[in-house]
Design a protein around this motif. Structure first.
Motif, PDB file in Angstrom:
ATOM      1  N   VAL A 122       0.831  -1.196   0.000  1.00  0.00           N
ATOM      2  CA  VAL A 122       0.000   0.000   0.000  1.00  0.00           C
ATOM      3  C   VAL A 122       0.874   1.258   0.000  1.00  0.00           C
ATOM      4  O   VAL A 122       0.547   2.264  -0.619  1.00  0.00           O
ATOM      5  CB  VAL A 122      -0.933   0.016   1.231  1.00  0.00           C
ATOM      6  N   LYS A 123       2.005   1.192   0.717  1.00  0.00           N
ATOM      7  CA  LYS A 123       2.940   2.303   0.812  1.00  0.00           C
ATOM      8  C   LYS A 123       4.284   1.908   0.202  1.00  0.00           C
ATOM      9  O   LYS A 123       4.646   0.723   0.180  1.00  0.00           O
ATOM     10  CB  LYS A 123       3.156   2.700   2.278  1.00  0.00           C
ATOM     11  N   ASN A 124       5.031   2.914  -0.258  1.00  0.00           N
ATOM     12  CA  ASN A 124       6.377   2.700  -0.768  1.00  0.00           C
ATOM     13  C   ASN A 124       7.409   3.226   0.217  1.00  0.00           C
ATOM     14  O   ASN A 124       7.082   4.014   1.112  1.00  0.00           O
ATOM     15  CB  ASN A 124       6.568   3.397  -2.112  1.00  0.00           C
ATOM     16  N   LEU A 125       8.648   2.816   0.019  1.00  0.00           N
ATOM     17  CA  LEU A 125       9.746   3.318   0.835  1.00  0.00           C
ATOM     18  C   LEU A 125      10.515   4.376   0.057  1.00  0.00           C
ATOM     19  O   LEU A 125      10.744   4.235  -1.147  1.00  0.00           O
ATOM     20  CB  LEU A 125      10.706   2.187   1.212  1.00  0.00           C
ATOM     21  N   SER A 126      10.917   5.416   0.744  1.00  0.00           N
ATOM     22  CA  SER A 126      11.782   6.433   0.157  1.00  0.00           C
ATOM     23  C   SER A 126      13.230   5.990   0.352  1.00  0.00           C
ATOM     24  O   SER A 126      13.499   5.044   1.102  1.00  0.00           O
ATOM     25  CB  SER A 126      11.556   7.775   0.850  1.00  0.00           C
ATOM     26  N   PRO A 127      14.200   6.645  -0.297  1.00  0.00           N
ATOM     27  CA  PRO A 127      15.606   6.289  -0.069  1.00  0.00           C
ATOM     28  C   PRO A 127      15.991   6.339   1.414  1.00  0.00           C
ATOM     29  O   PRO A 127      16.707   5.464   1.906  1.00  0.00           O
ATOM     30  CB  PRO A 127      16.361   7.344  -0.884  1.00  0.00           C
ATOM     31  N   ALA A 128      15.500   7.369   2.114  1.00  0.00           N
ATOM     32  CA  ALA A 128      15.825   7.505   3.541  1.00  0.00           C
ATOM     33  C   ALA A 128      15.155   6.414   4.370  1.00  0.00           C
ATOM     34  O   ALA A 128      15.796   5.772   5.220  1.00  0.00           O
ATOM     35  CB  ALA A 128      15.395   8.883   4.040  1.00  0.00           C
ATOM     36  N   SER A 129      13.863   6.171   4.141  1.00  0.00           N
ATOM     37  CA  SER A 129      13.148   5.161   4.934  1.00  0.00           C
ATOM     38  C   SER A 129      13.607   3.746   4.607  1.00  0.00           C
ATOM     39  O   SER A 129      13.601   2.866   5.470  1.00  0.00           O
ATOM     40  CB  SER A 129      11.634   5.283   4.728  1.00  0.00           C
TER      41      SER A 129
END
Length: 231
Positions: free
Chosen positions: A52-59
């Motif tokens: 449902v959600k994606n990860l950012s480079p930081a997360s």
């Protein structure tokens, strides 16, 4: 817990990690996972794992550290996130190349993954199968410059040598007692189950080469045929 280098889906790795930690520690939960990664919402980890959600480079780096991954494993996990979340083929190819490079440079890469890399590399460049075919119809015994000059478009002697070494590692060619290289099998198939970015890239390069041949080579030097089927 399997090595992260064996995964091609970061969400599956996160899910498998969660199940593994749950078995190892009864009190482990989505909240525990979120706390370790520095997220306030426990639901965030769950939504990422469910797509449902994606990860950012930081997360993605936070999540990788929370899973106690080593430096190279973190780099691979982040490249894997880029690969899975890429919006176009170019971004996917760039991330894929990062994944392969990190796996090669890591001392913790499982042996099984190294074998997979060789199989993937076989179709990562259009000229590897071409070099194999040339060895099947010539008496090649180590003159890489001559071998390279037989290929159109031209490749370097270094590229020809790299191809021969790769084909030897894969057991697709071998050297006879007379020093001449020969094919070990007349036909090679990727199999129905082999689908990878490398294979897609290989087909793309073949299409580009076919278009170049149609525009730059005389009709006597090429063969272009078409077939229309009603299904």
């Amino acid at each position: 817990m399997e090595s992260v280098f064996l995964y091609s889906d970061y969400r599956k790795y996160m899910n498998d990690y969660f199940v593994y930690k749950k078995q190892e520690s009864y009190g482990f939960s989505y909240q525990s996972f979120a706390d370790a990664a520095g997220f306030k919402s426990r639901g965030f980890i769950y939504r990422v794992m469910k797509g449902v959600k994606n990860l950012s480079p930081a997360s993605s780096r936070q999540v990788a550290k929370a899973m106690d991954l080593a430096k190279k494993e973190i780099d691979y996990f982040q490249a894997l996130v880029e690969f899975n979340q890429a919006r176009d083929n170019y971004a996917r190819h760039v991330a894929y190349e990062k994944m392969v490079e990190v796996k090669r440079s890591s001392r913790r890469t499982p042996d099984i993954a190294l074998l997979t890399d060789d199989q993937i590399e076989m179709h990562s460049r259009w000229y590897h199968p071409v070099v194999r075919s040339l060895i099947g119809i010539t008496e090649f015994s180590g003159d890489y410059q001559a071998l390279a000059e037989m290929v159109t478009p031209a490749i370097t002697a270094g590229q020809a040598k790299k191809s021969v070494r790769l084909l030897c590692r894969l057991g697709l060619i071998e050297t006879g007692e007379d020093g001449v290289f020969r094919l070990t099998n007349t036909t090679v198939s990727t199999g129905d189950e082999y689908q990878s970015m490398a294979l897609q890239k290989y087909y793309g390069e073949c299409f580009d080469l076919a278009e170049q041949a149609m525009n730059t080579m005389a009709s006597s030097q090429r063969n272009v045929t078409g077939l229309t089927l009603g299904l």
